[in-house]
Design a protein around this motif. Structure first.
Motif, short mmCIF file in Angstrom:
data_model
loop_
_atom_site.label_atom_id
_atom_site.label_comp_id
_atom_site.label_asym_id
_atom_site.label_seq_id
_atom_site.Cartn_x
_atom_site.Cartn_y
_atom_site.Cartn_z
N LYS A 95 3.42 -5.14 8.28
CA LYS A 95 3.01 -3.99 9.07
C LYS A 95 4.18 -3.03 9.29
O LYS A 95 4.43 -2.55 10.39
CB LYS A 95 2.43 -4.43 10.42
CG LYS A 95 1.18 -5.26 10.30
CD LYS A 95 0.63 -5.63 11.66
CE LYS A 95 -0.64 -6.48 11.50
NZ LYS A 95 -1.21 -6.87 12.82
N SER A 96 4.87 -2.74 8.20
CA SER A 96 6.04 -1.86 8.28
C SER A 96 6.15 -1.04 7.02
O SER A 96 5.63 -1.42 5.96
CB SER A 96 7.33 -2.66 8.47
OG SER A 96 7.31 -3.36 9.68
N LYS A 97 6.84 0.07 7.13
CA LYS A 97 7.14 0.92 5.98
C LYS A 97 8.51 0.55 5.46
O LYS A 97 9.43 0.28 6.22
CB LYS A 97 7.11 2.39 6.36
CG LYS A 97 5.72 2.91 6.69
CD LYS A 97 5.76 4.41 7.00
CE LYS A 97 4.36 4.94 7.29
NZ LYS A 97 4.38 6.40 7.60
N LYS A 109 0.83 -1.19 0.00
CA LYS A 109 0.00 0.00 0.00
C LYS A 109 0.87 1.25 0.00
O LYS A 109 2.05 1.21 0.33
CB LYS A 109 -0.93 0.02 1.22
CG LYS A 109 -1.89 -1.15 1.28
CD LYS A 109 -2.76 -1.07 2.52
CE LYS A 109 -3.74 -2.25 2.58
NZ LYS A 109 -4.58 -2.18 3.80
N GLU A 110 0.27 2.34 -0.39
CA GLU A 110 0.91 3.66 -0.32
C GLU A 110 2.25 3.67 -1.05
O GLU A 110 3.22 4.30 -0.61
CB GLU A 110 1.12 4.09 1.14
CG GLU A 110 -0.15 4.14 1.95
CD GLU A 110 0.11 4.47 3.41
OE1 GLU A 110 1.27 4.79 3.72
OE2 GLU A 110 -0.83 4.40 4.21
N SER A 158 14.67 1.89 -10.19
CA SER A 158 13.70 2.84 -9.63
C SER A 158 13.62 2.59 -8.13
O SER A 158 13.77 1.46 -7.66
CB SER A 158 12.32 2.66 -10.27
OG SER A 158 12.37 2.92 -11.65
N ILE A 159 13.34 3.67 -7.36
CA ILE A 159 13.23 3.57 -5.92
C ILE A 159 11.83 4.00 -5.51
O ILE A 159 11.32 5.03 -5.96
CB ILE A 159 14.29 4.45 -5.23
CG1 ILE A 159 15.71 3.98 -5.57
CG2 ILE A 159 14.10 4.44 -3.70
CD1 ILE A 159 16.81 4.81 -4.97
N PHE A 160 11.20 3.18 -4.62
CA PHE A 160 9.83 3.41 -4.16
C PHE A 160 9.80 3.40 -2.64
O PHE A 160 10.63 2.77 -1.98
CB PHE A 160 8.89 2.32 -4.68
CG PHE A 160 8.79 2.25 -6.18
CD1 PHE A 160 7.79 2.93 -6.86
CD2 PHE A 160 9.71 1.51 -6.91
CE1 PHE A 160 7.70 2.85 -8.24
CE2 PHE A 160 9.63 1.44 -8.30
CZ PHE A 160 8.62 2.11 -8.96
N SER A 161 8.81 4.13 -2.10
CA SER A 161 8.47 3.98 -0.68
C SER A 161 7.09 3.34 -0.62
O SER A 161 6.22 3.63 -1.44
CB SER A 161 8.44 5.34 0.02
OG SER A 161 7.40 6.16 -0.50
#
Length: 539
Positions: free
Chosen positions: A185-187, A163-164, A175-178
């Motif tokens: 359950k972590s970013k 998600k997000e 490519s770099i994503f967040s």
């Protein structure tokens, strides 16, 4: 310290508390606002750097594994051997490279997956050669793990927990994503791309650890700030005395200065600002003391000038009164006898002769008094110069005494002067003769009792004292200092008998002051002695 005031030491402690807590608060705000973002940007750079190293190392490994070029027959045999090896083992890189890459990823807190190939129709782990790095030495090809890692980058429909996801950086190779992984359950922040050797690479770093670190760091910062504030405040409480004690000492010195007490000085023990202030206070005290002393001296001089002016006015009034009184009698006598001569009161030549003698005598007295007044005026105003010369004092005294021999016989006075040897002094001979004449004449006018006049010369080192003594009644003690005043007469009736004007001793005083020499008068049981001193030379 006065009630209600706050000491410098307390202010320093309060300001220290405020500075520490302000710094801690600012650090907390900066941590919460910018630290995570800074960490994210820094982690992007780290991912790009680690990606570059992995790509380079994998390319070198593949090049080394290819070996040197071989003839056609042998090349075909090596390709068959490589195919057989690849089919029987998933190990396509050396153990040394595995360990190196695992250490590299572990140090950077990055989990890395390298995928050799992906089938487009279905997910087949057996057809994929994967390498895991940054997992503590665990090399796993679990289908679920790989699928969750690569998510919907390559397999639509998988990775529903992601998600997000936001693109942060895109280059030609990666490519770099967040994103947020709901399953974990972590970013995370992830890099997806292709290596130079053609493999697919996915690199992931957990952002939750950073947020947790920020919380821990903030909590530690608060505790450290409180502890530092307490410790520094205790230190400032004791160390502050080094600064406040000198200030209190300077304040006490200032209070003494305000009370015109300049004896208290500040002992300078340092060369800092307080030391400079102490030096300035000491200099100020010295200059104030000097200035006040000068002001007091000037005030005393002013008071003396006022007193002198007042005294001068009184003396002037008294002088005019005395001159008027002294001149009134001879003028009246001259006028009366002159009128008698004019009116022929007496026709005999003897009476007229007597009248003329009285007139001449009174005119002579007036002339003598006027001359003395002029002499005294010149001496007091310094218009008569003192001409110092070396002369024989014995000879001068003897000459003055010789001129009084007839008077001594008339009054039956015995004069003693035993000095016969020459005695040389430095002075104005004419003026000293005037002093001697006045002293000896005064002695003749007041001698009584045994009728003895004695002149003594007493050498006293570099000076010689000349004393003129006469027997008779002593001068009242309260009158001794007044005999030098113009027209002052101790016994006015007796002075009138011999025609004294009361100016002679004033002339003596003026002459001795012009010579800067001592003079005086003192009583003896049998009479009075007048004396003066002169500079003496032995030869």
């Amino acid at each position: 310290m006065k009630h209600g005031t706050c000491s410098v030491r307390v202010k320093m402690i309060v300001l220290t508390f405020a500075a520490i807590f302000g710094t801690v608060a600012l650090c907390l705000i900066l941590n919460e606002t910018f630290l995570v973002r800074y960490y994210e940007v820094s982690k992007q750079k780290t991912l790009g750097s680690v990606y570059g190293q992995i790509s380079r190392l994998m390319a070198e490994e593949e090049k080394n594994a290819a070996g040197p070029a071989l003839p056609d027959g042998m090349e075909e045999e090596r390709e068959e051997a490589d195919a057989s090896a690849s089919g029987s083992s998933s190990a396509g890189i050396s153990d040394e490279l595995r360990l190196e890459l695992d250490i590299l990823c572990s140090k950077s807190n990055i989990t890395t997956v390298i995928i050799n190939d992906i089938l487009s129709d279905t997910f087949r782990p057996k057809a994929i050669i994967s390498y895991f790095f940054g997992t503590g030495g665990k090399y796993d090809q679990d289908e679920e793990v790989i699928r969750d890692l690569i998510g919907d980058y390559f397999f639509p429909g998988y990775g529903e927990g992601v998600k997000e996801k936001q693109l942060k950086l895109e280059t030609e190779n990666y490519s770099i994503f967040s994103l947020y992984d709901a399953r974990m359950k972590s970013k995370y922040i992830e890099l997806v791309g292709f290596l130079e050797s053609g493999e697919i690479v996915l690199m992931r770093s957990n952002m939750e650890s950073m947020q947790e670190s920020v919380k821990v760091a903030n909590k530690f910062l608060v505790y450290a700030g409180i502890g530092s504030a307490v410790i520094i405040s205790i230190i400032m409480f004791f160390v502050g005395r080094r600064f406040t004690d000198p200030v209190l000492k300077l304040a006490d010195i200032a209070k003494h200065m305000a009370e015109l007490d300049f004896d208290v000085k500040y002992k300078v023990r340092s060369r800092d600002e307080i030391g400079e202030l102490g030096n300035s206070i000491n200099v100020l005290a010295e200059r104030l003391e000097q200035t006040i002393s000068e002001l007091k001296s000037a005030n005393n001089e002013l008071q003396m000038d006022i007193e002198k002016k007042t005294q001068a006015d009184e003396v002037r009034k008294e002088f005019l009164s005395n001159v008027t009184h002294e001149l009134k009698t001879p003028i009246a006598l001259i006028q009366g006898y002159a009128e008698g001569l004019k009116d022929n009161i007496s026709e005999s030549s003897e009476d007229r002769e007597f009248y003329c003698d009285v007139i001449i005598d009174e005119a002579g007295k007036m002339n003598t008094m006027v001359k003395k007044l002029l002499t005294l005026n010149h001496l007091e105003f310094g218009t008569t110069p003192v001409e110092l010369a070396r002369f024989d004092l014995t000879e001068l005294i003897q000459a003055v005494l010789n001129s009084t021999e007839i008077l001594a016989k008339q009054k039956q006075v015995t004069v003693h002067f035993e000095q016969t040897e020459p005695l040389y002094v430095w002075a104005d001979e004419y003026m000293i003769e005037e002093v001697l004449t006045n002293y000896i004449s005064n002695a003749f006018h007041h001698v009584a009792g045994a009728n003895i006049i004695e002149v003594k010369v007493i050498p006293q080192g570099s000076h010689v004292r000349v004393a003129v003594f006469n027997t008779g009644s002593p001068i009242p003690e309260e009158e001794l200092e007044k005999v030098w005043i113009k027209f002052y007469k101790v016994d006015k009736a007796r002075t009138r008998e011999y025609g004294g004007s009361g100016i002679g001793l004033s002339i003596v005083q003026a002459i001795m002051k012009a010579h800067n020499q001592a003079y005086g008068v003192k009583n003896h049981p049998s009479g009075v002695e007048f004396w003066f001193e002169l500079d003496y030379t032995a030869s």
